[in-house]
Write a protein that holds these residues in place. Sequence first.
Motif, PDB file in Angstrom:
ATOM      1  N   ALA A 137      10.416  34.951  26.638  1.00  0.00           N
ATOM      2  CA  ALA A 137       9.060  34.399  26.691  1.00  0.00           C
ATOM      3  C   ALA A 137       9.097  32.883  26.745  1.00  0.00           C
ATOM      4  O   ALA A 137       8.284  32.242  27.434  1.00  0.00           O
ATOM      5  CB  ALA A 137       8.259  34.876  25.481  1.00  0.00           C
ATOM      6  N   MET A 177      10.070  31.668  30.366  1.00  0.00           N
ATOM      7  CA  MET A 177       8.970  31.835  31.316  1.00  0.00           C
ATOM      8  C   MET A 177       7.853  30.849  31.022  1.00  0.00           C
ATOM      9  O   MET A 177       7.312  30.209  31.935  1.00  0.00           O
ATOM     10  CB  MET A 177       8.445  33.266  31.249  1.00  0.00           C
ATOM     11  CG  MET A 177       7.492  33.618  32.385  1.00  0.00           C
ATOM     12  SD  MET A 177       8.356  33.626  33.976  1.00  0.00           S
ATOM     13  CE  MET A 177       6.985  33.958  35.097  1.00  0.00           C
ATOM     14  N   HIS A 221       6.867  39.670  33.549  1.00  0.00           N
ATOM     15  CA  HIS A 221       5.977  38.544  33.259  1.00  0.00           C
ATOM     16  C   HIS A 221       4.869  38.388  34.308  1.00  0.00           C
ATOM     17  O   HIS A 221       4.086  37.442  34.242  1.00  0.00           O
ATOM     18  CB  HIS A 221       6.778  37.251  33.187  1.00  0.00           C
ATOM     19  CG  HIS A 221       7.818  37.251  32.112  1.00  0.00           C
ATOM     20  ND1 HIS A 221       7.515  37.054  30.784  1.00  0.00           N
ATOM     21  CD2 HIS A 221       9.159  37.435  32.169  1.00  0.00           C
ATOM     22  CE1 HIS A 221       8.626  37.103  30.057  1.00  0.00           C
ATOM     23  NE2 HIS A 221       9.640  37.331  30.875  1.00  0.00           N
TER      24      HIS A 221
END
Length: 382
Positions: A34, A37, A143
């Motif tokens: 996470a 990204m 994502h």
Amino acid sequence: MQIDHDEIMRRAAAIAPTLAAHARECDAARKLTAESMASMVNAGMFRIPQPRRVSGYELSLRTLADAVTSLSEACPASGWVLMVMGAHHWCMGSFPEAAQDEVFGDGRDGLVAGTLSSQGVASVADGGYRIEGRWQFCSGVDHAEWVILGCADAATQRPSVHVVVPRAELEVDDTWQVMGLQGTGSKDVVAHNIFVPLNRAIDTRTLFRGASPHAINHATNLYRLSAEAMLSVSVATAVLGSAKFALRQFIERTRERRVILTGVRKAEHGPTQVRLAEAAAEVHSADLLIHDILAEFDRLTATGASFDNDHRVRAKWQAAYAAELCRRAVARMFSGSGAHAVYTPSALQAAFRNVNVGAQHASIDFDNSAEQYARARLGLSS
């Protein structure tokens, strides 16, 4: 604040340490973390090729390429995901304006994953299409908010249409068990009789030729290039980043290595010096080949000149050959790195795997690209 090439490269340099710190975690998770990204999203990396009319920067493909190469040096998986999703954000510039607005409107990031090859099928339905099938290699799909899919005609099995669908409507199948680029999360997606309206579809040939009527409704001519050629060059830029990383690692490792039997420094070893010189020349040549095509893309964008078959086969061949040069360079360095290079923590081992997986991409198939280029140069029918 004006967003230009220099600003993008400054941002890329700023987030590179974060991406590098999470690179191994991405590989272990088999998808981007996470944090990785978010770093790229917050830095506006995915807006580089996104149309200006929907909050993108609409910058040159050279800017996207240099950002991908730079970030691939820090984290090959992150650079690869930027490359693939960036290409899809660029493709959206050829879709109907209604699709662009739905994906990116009101300042949304959009985040479009997908697969441009026609692996599933589409059947004409009232007001759109019904799509069905399985698509492999959807990098970054974990994502993504949207997915572009190439579809063959259900009757003829020939490439027909490209559609963009919400990721939530697709099943994600975790098939991504591979030898390199594990962190890209390039999983399969499956569609079960999904309806796609006409305003989220574009004819495949129109997209691949850069001939969309929607491409002329932008501030620049950026979207009048061939999607097929653009993707080939983009893939090569990610491979180049991994090769540059490998070259840096080889130099650092060679400076500290010694021959076990004699204690002589490897850096003083003539054959090792030749190996380094040859690998460096190959990586540099790959860089020049890629930027030669990017310069031609810039020229065509600036002038609005048409993108013809000669441009397409030249771009695809130079991209394929650049990737092959990178593959050869990394193989040469890996084979000269000693037994310790085979251990999993070895940076050169990781680079060897990543470059070889990246170079397998269908858009830079060495044999097909060489044949098409040679036939065009010889005046033979394609």
